[in-house]
Design a protein around this motif. Sequence first.
Motif, mmCIF file in Angstrom:
data_model
loop_
_atom_site.group_PDB
_atom_site.id
_atom_site.type_symbol
_atom_site.label_atom_id
_atom_site.label_comp_id
_atom_site.label_asym_id
_atom_site.label_seq_id
_atom_site.Cartn_x
_atom_site.Cartn_y
_atom_site.Cartn_z
ATOM 1 N N GLY A 1 1.326 -1.204 0.000
ATOM 2 C CA GLY A 1 0.197 0.040 -0.183
ATOM 3 C C GLY A 1 0.834 1.437 0.248
ATOM 4 O O GLY A 1 -0.271 2.176 0.250
ATOM 5 N N THR B 1 2.822 0.337 -8.330
ATOM 6 C CA THR B 1 3.285 1.884 -9.207
ATOM 7 C C THR B 1 4.392 2.884 -9.278
ATOM 8 O O THR B 1 4.662 2.943 -10.313
ATOM 9 C CB THR B 1 2.301 2.951 -8.704
ATOM 10 O OG1 THR B 1 0.745 2.365 -7.796
ATOM 11 C CG2 THR B 1 1.987 4.307 -9.934
ATOM 12 N N ARG C 1 -5.510 3.903 1.819
ATOM 13 C CA ARG C 1 -4.715 3.202 0.314
ATOM 14 C C ARG C 1 -5.417 1.870 0.325
ATOM 15 O O ARG C 1 -5.685 1.450 -0.976
ATOM 16 C CB ARG C 1 -3.021 3.977 0.412
ATOM 17 C CG ARG C 1 -2.913 5.032 0.294
ATOM 18 C CD ARG C 1 -1.035 5.034 0.186
ATOM 19 N NE ARG C 1 -0.673 6.597 0.173
ATOM 20 C CZ ARG C 1 0.336 6.958 -0.006
ATOM 21 N NH1 ARG C 1 1.080 5.783 0.101
ATOM 22 N NH2 ARG C 1 1.345 8.028 -0.408
ATOM 23 N N SER D 1 -8.558 1.779 -0.670
ATOM 24 C CA SER D 1 -9.137 2.281 -1.628
ATOM 25 C C SER D 1 -9.124 2.371 -2.970
ATOM 26 O O SER D 1 -9.495 1.489 -4.025
ATOM 27 C CB SER D 1 -8.445 3.440 -2.027
ATOM 28 O OG SER D 1 -7.019 3.545 -1.368
ATOM 29 N N ARG D 2 -8.483 0.872 -3.444
ATOM 30 C CA ARG D 2 -7.294 0.149 -4.213
ATOM 31 C C ARG D 2 -8.652 -0.971 -4.450
ATOM 32 O O ARG D 2 -8.591 -1.309 -5.813
ATOM 33 C CB ARG D 2 -6.536 -0.937 -4.268
ATOM 34 C CG ARG D 2 -4.970 -0.285 -3.573
ATOM 35 C CD ARG D 2 -3.883 -1.020 -3.780
ATOM 36 N NE ARG D 2 -4.213 -2.116 -2.857
ATOM 37 C CZ ARG D 2 -2.471 -2.835 -2.247
ATOM 38 N NH1 ARG D 2 -1.294 -2.798 -2.881
ATOM 39 N NH2 ARG D 2 -3.051 -4.033 -1.753
ATOM 40 N N GLN E 1 -9.338 -3.915 -3.589
ATOM 41 C CA GLN E 1 -8.462 -5.468 -4.643
ATOM 42 C C GLN E 1 -8.556 -6.347 -2.649
ATOM 43 O O GLN E 1 -8.347 -7.661 -2.905
ATOM 44 C CB GLN E 1 -7.107 -5.555 -4.629
ATOM 45 C CG GLN E 1 -6.778 -4.111 -5.936
ATOM 46 C CD GLN E 1 -5.115 -4.168 -6.612
ATOM 47 O OE1 GLN E 1 -4.387 -4.727 -5.691
ATOM 48 N NE2 GLN E 1 -5.476 -3.506 -7.025
#
Length: 217
Positions: free
Chosen positions: A20, A25, A140, A143-144, A146
């Motif tokens: 996270g 990225t 984070r 909010s993903r 997943q």
Amino acid sequence: MVDQQTKRRGLLIILSSPSGAGKSTLAKRLRVWDEDIIFSVSATTRKPRPGEVDGQDYHFISVEKFKHDVAEGDMLEHAHVFGNFYGSPKGPVQAAINAGQDVLFDIDWQGAQQITNSDLGKHTLSIFLLPPSITELQRRLESRGQDDAETIQRRMQKSWDEISHWGSYDHVLINKDLDETEMALRTIITATRLKRIQQPSLITHARALQQEFEDME
């Protein structure tokens, strides 16, 4: 043996962080920035999943082959995870850095220590990414979208153990902003590429300068 005409040796770039913190990225952004940065393809003893390609996603090998490679020193780092072995084959990494390519490793602190302590350790650049806060780290992860709540909690519990090893890395960045962190990563990589040990052609140039000076006498 590195060809003395090679412009530079490649780096073994280790990028670690708790889940996270933006590691994946930023790793992808670095690949877009410079095509000479390639991802390390790990070896594993687990079976391929649908759509996975041998040599591209992983090197799929037997347990016997894996253990043999470890015993022969052909794995830069390795670990046993959920009943399967994972590791980084040394041969392809050595070939890449000899050709002037940087190899990017997305691994944890234990794998980072194994690579740093290997015979290729002198070409290693290790970077740890810290989140701006634990609250932001959890935000984070959520909010993903997943993972379920239980998985997120498990990742949060593991994060402190990972963060506690930040002091063993060459560079540590607080990832408050992806763009700023990417620029910092570019600067660190560019500077490390200029280290004397990474430039095998320097010795040839220095000798040529010496010969030129002697010819003038």
